[in-house]
Design an enzyme around this catalytic site. Structure first.
Site, PDB file in Angstrom:
ATOM      1  N   ASP A 231      13.956  -2.272  -4.839  1.00 19.34           N
ATOM      2  CA  ASP A 231      14.679  -3.879  -4.045  1.00 19.34           C
ATOM      3  C   ASP A 231      15.646  -4.440  -4.447  1.00 19.34           C
ATOM      4  O   ASP A 231      14.857  -5.577  -4.696  1.00 19.34           O
ATOM      5  CB  ASP A 231      13.307  -3.682  -3.303  1.00 19.34           C
ATOM      6  CG  ASP A 231      12.203  -2.752  -2.606  1.00 19.34           C
ATOM      7  OD1 ASP A 231      13.442  -2.188  -1.965  1.00 19.34           O
ATOM      8  OD2 ASP A 231      11.110  -2.466  -2.573  1.00 19.34           O
TER       9      ASP A 231
ATOM     10  N   HIS B 221       4.605   2.077  -8.011  1.00 17.37           N
ATOM     11  CA  HIS B 221       3.534   1.558  -7.931  1.00 17.37           C
ATOM     12  C   HIS B 221       2.517   1.509  -9.083  1.00 17.37           C
ATOM     13  O   HIS B 221       2.499   0.212 -10.305  1.00 17.37           O
ATOM     14  CB  HIS B 221       2.566   0.910  -6.810  1.00 17.37           C
ATOM     15  CG  HIS B 221       3.828   0.837  -4.929  1.00 17.37           C
ATOM     16  ND1 HIS B 221       3.498   1.779  -4.226  1.00 17.37           N
ATOM     17  CD2 HIS B 221       3.848  -0.117  -4.975  1.00 17.37           C
ATOM     18  CE1 HIS B 221       4.135   1.587  -3.854  1.00 17.37           C
ATOM     19  NE2 HIS B 221       4.609   0.106  -3.500  1.00 17.37           N
TER      20      HIS B 221
ATOM     21  N   GLY C 291       0.620  -1.230  -0.209  1.00 14.46           N
ATOM     22  CA  GLY C 291      -0.045  -0.036   0.218  1.00 14.46           C
ATOM     23  C   GLY C 291       0.540   1.356  -0.002  1.00 14.46           C
ATOM     24  O   GLY C 291       2.272   1.174  -0.169  1.00 14.46           O
TER      25      GLY C 291
ATOM     26  N   HIS D 253       2.596   5.035  -4.924  1.00 12.35           N
ATOM     27  CA  HIS D 253       2.937   6.182  -5.369  1.00 12.35           C
ATOM     28  C   HIS D 253       3.563   5.287  -6.551  1.00 12.35           C
ATOM     29  O   HIS D 253       2.926   4.379  -7.150  1.00 12.35           O
ATOM     30  CB  HIS D 253       4.103   6.463  -4.570  1.00 12.35           C
ATOM     31  CG  HIS D 253       5.523   5.267  -4.541  1.00 12.35           C
ATOM     32  ND1 HIS D 253       6.104   4.575  -5.435  1.00 12.35           N
ATOM     33  CD2 HIS D 253       5.942   4.316  -3.362  1.00 12.35           C
ATOM     34  CE1 HIS D 253       7.393   3.363  -5.209  1.00 12.35           C
ATOM     35  NE2 HIS D 253       6.642   3.595  -3.349  1.00 12.35           N
ATOM     36  N   GLU D 254       4.301   6.931  -7.573  1.00 13.02           N
ATOM     37  CA  GLU D 254       4.376   6.239  -9.163  1.00 13.02           C
ATOM     38  C   GLU D 254       5.197   5.452  -9.399  1.00 13.02           C
ATOM     39  O   GLU D 254       4.746   4.442 -10.046  1.00 13.02           O
ATOM     40  CB  GLU D 254       4.845   7.169  -9.771  1.00 13.02           C
ATOM     41  CG  GLU D 254       4.459   9.039  -9.661  1.00 13.02           C
ATOM     42  CD  GLU D 254       3.292   9.074 -11.003  1.00 13.02           C
ATOM     43  OE1 GLU D 254       3.564   7.793 -11.876  1.00 13.02           O
ATOM     44  OE2 GLU D 254       2.385   9.226 -10.841  1.00 13.02           O
TER      45      GLU D 254
ATOM     46  N   ARG E  82       8.636   5.015   1.718  1.00 12.15           N
ATOM     47  CA  ARG E  82       9.270   5.915   3.428  1.00 12.15           C
ATOM     48  C   ARG E  82       9.442   7.102   2.818  1.00 12.15           C
ATOM     49  O   ARG E  82       9.696   7.945   3.921  1.00 12.15           O
ATOM     50  CB  ARG E  82      10.672   4.796   3.474  1.00 12.15           C
ATOM     51  CG  ARG E  82      10.137   3.611   3.933  1.00 12.15           C
ATOM     52  CD  ARG E  82      11.557   3.227   5.004  1.00 12.15           C
ATOM     53  NE  ARG E  82      10.704   1.546   5.439  1.00 12.15           N
ATOM     54  CZ  ARG E  82      10.449   0.204   5.261  1.00 12.15           C
ATOM     55  NH1 ARG E  82      11.270   0.077   4.760  1.00 12.15           N
ATOM     56  NH2 ARG E  82      10.240  -0.310   6.248  1.00 12.15           N
TER      57      ARG E  82
ATOM     58  N   VAL F  96      11.120   4.391 -10.427  1.00  7.28           N
ATOM     59  CA  VAL F  96      10.823   5.767 -11.121  1.00  7.28           C
ATOM     60  C   VAL F  96      10.826   6.476  -9.970  1.00  7.28           C
ATOM     61  O   VAL F  96      11.373   5.766  -8.877  1.00  7.28           O
ATOM     62  CB  VAL F  96       8.996   6.095 -10.453  1.00  7.28           C
ATOM     63  CG1 VAL F  96       9.079   7.315 -11.456  1.00  7.28           C
ATOM     64  CG2 VAL F  96       8.706   4.281 -11.590  1.00  7.28           C
TER      65      VAL F  96
ATOM     66  N   SER G 141       9.771   5.948  -3.071  1.00  4.71           N
ATOM     67  CA  SER G 141       9.413   5.011  -1.919  1.00  4.71           C
ATOM     68  C   SER G 141       8.148   5.906  -0.783  1.00  4.71           C
ATOM     69  O   SER G 141       8.329   6.540  -0.414  1.00  4.71           O
ATOM     70  CB  SER G 141      10.629   4.642  -0.998  1.00  4.71           C
ATOM     71  OG  SER G 141      10.493   4.201   0.591  1.00  4.71           O
TER      72      SER G 141
ATOM     73  N   GLN H 255      15.374  -8.104  -2.614  1.00  4.61           N
ATOM     74  CA  GLN H 255      14.447  -8.686  -3.023  1.00  4.61           C
ATOM     75  C   GLN H 255      13.668  -9.461  -4.153  1.00  4.61           C
ATOM     76  O   GLN H 255      13.675 -10.578  -4.090  1.00  4.61           O
ATOM     77  CB  GLN H 255      13.496  -8.029  -2.494  1.00  4.61           C
ATOM     78  CG  GLN H 255      11.579  -8.379  -2.362  1.00  4.61           C
ATOM     79  CD  GLN H 255      10.586  -7.071  -1.872  1.00  4.61           C
ATOM     80  OE1 GLN H 255      10.149  -7.147   0.021  1.00  4.61           O
ATOM     81  NE2 GLN H 255      10.041  -6.676  -2.584  1.00  4.61           N
TER      82      GLN H 255
END
Ligand code: PAF
Length: 281
Positions: A155, A42, A36, A39-40, A192, A181, A190, A158
Site C-alpha cells: 500500500d 501481516h 484483520g 495473512h503472510e 482481498r 510478501v 492481500s 498509504q
C-alpha cells in the site's frame, strides 16, 4: 497475549507493562495496525516488530471511515478467531480489538489527506479514502504511542501519506516500510485475494507480471517511463486498469527511472476486486 478493546484500558495496560518491566529509554513498543483477515504479509510485519521491540501491539479494526459509500465495508473479510490465533502464535503481546464506538463519536475532528497526493492514483477512484486512513492511524498511534509502527510497501500511497503526516504533524513515531510478501506464483498477498474466483486468480497474475516486465526492461537499460508504461499496459490487458504510474519517492511523476528513487504502481480490477501492486527501485 492480552486482548483489549477500549483505548483507555490499552493505554493503562501499556503504562503498567512498561513500568513492570522497568521502563528504560530503549524499551520499545512496536505497533502493527491492521484491519484483520491476517495473512503472510501481516505476519511479516508482526515478525519484524517482534524482532525489533520489547512489546508488540497489533490492532484489528475495520475502519469505517476509509470505505466509501457502496464499497465492501459490510462484506470485508472477518476472521476474528483465526486472527487471534495468528497473533498469539506470532508472539504478539497485546491485541487491540476495538469496536467502532470505542474509536469514533459524533461530530469528529479529522485529518484531511493532502489535496494533491491524497487525491491522485487510489485517491482518484476513492476520494476521501485517505482522510479516513490518516484519521484512524493518527488515533491508533495516539492510543498506542509506539516507538515504531510497521506498514506494508504494497500500500505504497498509504505508506507515503502516513509518513508525510508523521513528518508534517511533528510526531515522534518511526515509520518502517516492510517488503510485500508474494504467493509462490508472484501474486501480492492481500486480504482481498479471497474474493477472486479461480479464473480471476489466474488473471490477477498479469499485475505482478507487468511489474516483472518493467523490472526486466529497466535491467536492459530502458529507462523512459512512457515506454515502460505502455508495455506494462499491454501485459495487463484485458484487465480494467485504474492506473499504471511511475513516480519518484516524493510521489511526483517521473520521466525516467532513477534507481533508488523510483516507484512503479499498478492498480487494476479483476472481476469486481481492485488489486494493488508495486515495484520499488
Ligand atoms: O492497511 C490497512 O490495513 C489499513 O488501511 C490501516 C492502516 C490499518 C488503517 O485502517
Amino acid at each position: 497475549m492480552k486482548i483489549i478493546s477500549t483505548p483507555n484500558e490499552l493505554k493503562e495496560y501499556l503504562k503498567n507493562t512498561q513500568q513492570s518491566i522497568g521502563f528504560q529509554a530503549n524499551q520499545s513498543i512496536g505497533f502493527v495496525p491492521t484491519m484483520g483477515a491476517l495473512h503472510e504479509g501481516h505476519i511479516s510485519l508482526i515478525k519484524k516488530a517482534r524482532k525489533e521491540n520489547e512489546i508488540v501491539v497489533v490492532s484489528i479494526f475495520i475502519n469505517p471511515t476509509q470505505f466509501l459509500k457502496g464499497e465492501d465495508l459490510d462484506n470485508y473479510p472477518k476472521r476474528d478467531e483465526a486472527d487471534k490465533q495468528i497473533c498469539k502464535l506470532s508472539g504478539v503481546d497485546v491485541l487491540f480489538f476495538p469496536h467502532a464506538k470505542d474509536i469514533y463519536t459524533e461530530d469528529e475532528v479529522s485529518i484531511l489527506a493532502p489535496k494533491v497526493r491524497g487525491y491522485v492514483l487510489e485517491g482518484t477512484s476513492r476520494p476521501s479514502h485517505f482522510d479516513g486512513v490518516l484519521t484512524v492511524v493518527m488515533k491508533l498511534l495516539n492510543i498506542v504511542n509506539p516507538t515504531t509502527a510497521y506498514f506494508g510497501k504494497k500500500d505504497a500511497q498509504q505508506l507515503y501519506l502516513i509518513s508525510l503526516m508523521v513528518k508534517q504533524m511533528f510526531m515522534s513515531v518511526n515509520i518502517v516500510a516492510v517488503d510485500t510478501v508474494r504467493e509462490s506464483d508472484g501474486l501480492a498477498m492481500s486480504s482481498r485475494n479471497i474474493y477472486l474466483s479461480q479464473q480471476e486468480r489466474r488473471e490477477a497474475l498479469k499485475i505482478s507480471a507487468s511489474l516483472y516486465q518493467a523490472g526486466k526492461m529497466i535491467s536492459q537499460k530502458i529507462l523512459d517511463t512512457k515506454i515502460i508504461i505502455s508495455k506494462m499496459r499491454e501485459t495487463l490487458e484485458p484487465l480494467e486498469i485504474s492506473y499504471v504510474a511511475i513516480l519518484n519517492r516524493d510521489f511526483e511523476l517521473a520521466r525516467h527511472v532513477e534507481i533508488g528513487n523510483t516507484l512503479i504502481l499498478v492498480e487494476a480490477k479483476v472481476g469486481t476486486t481492485r488489486l494493488l501492486d508495486n515495484l520499488w527501485l
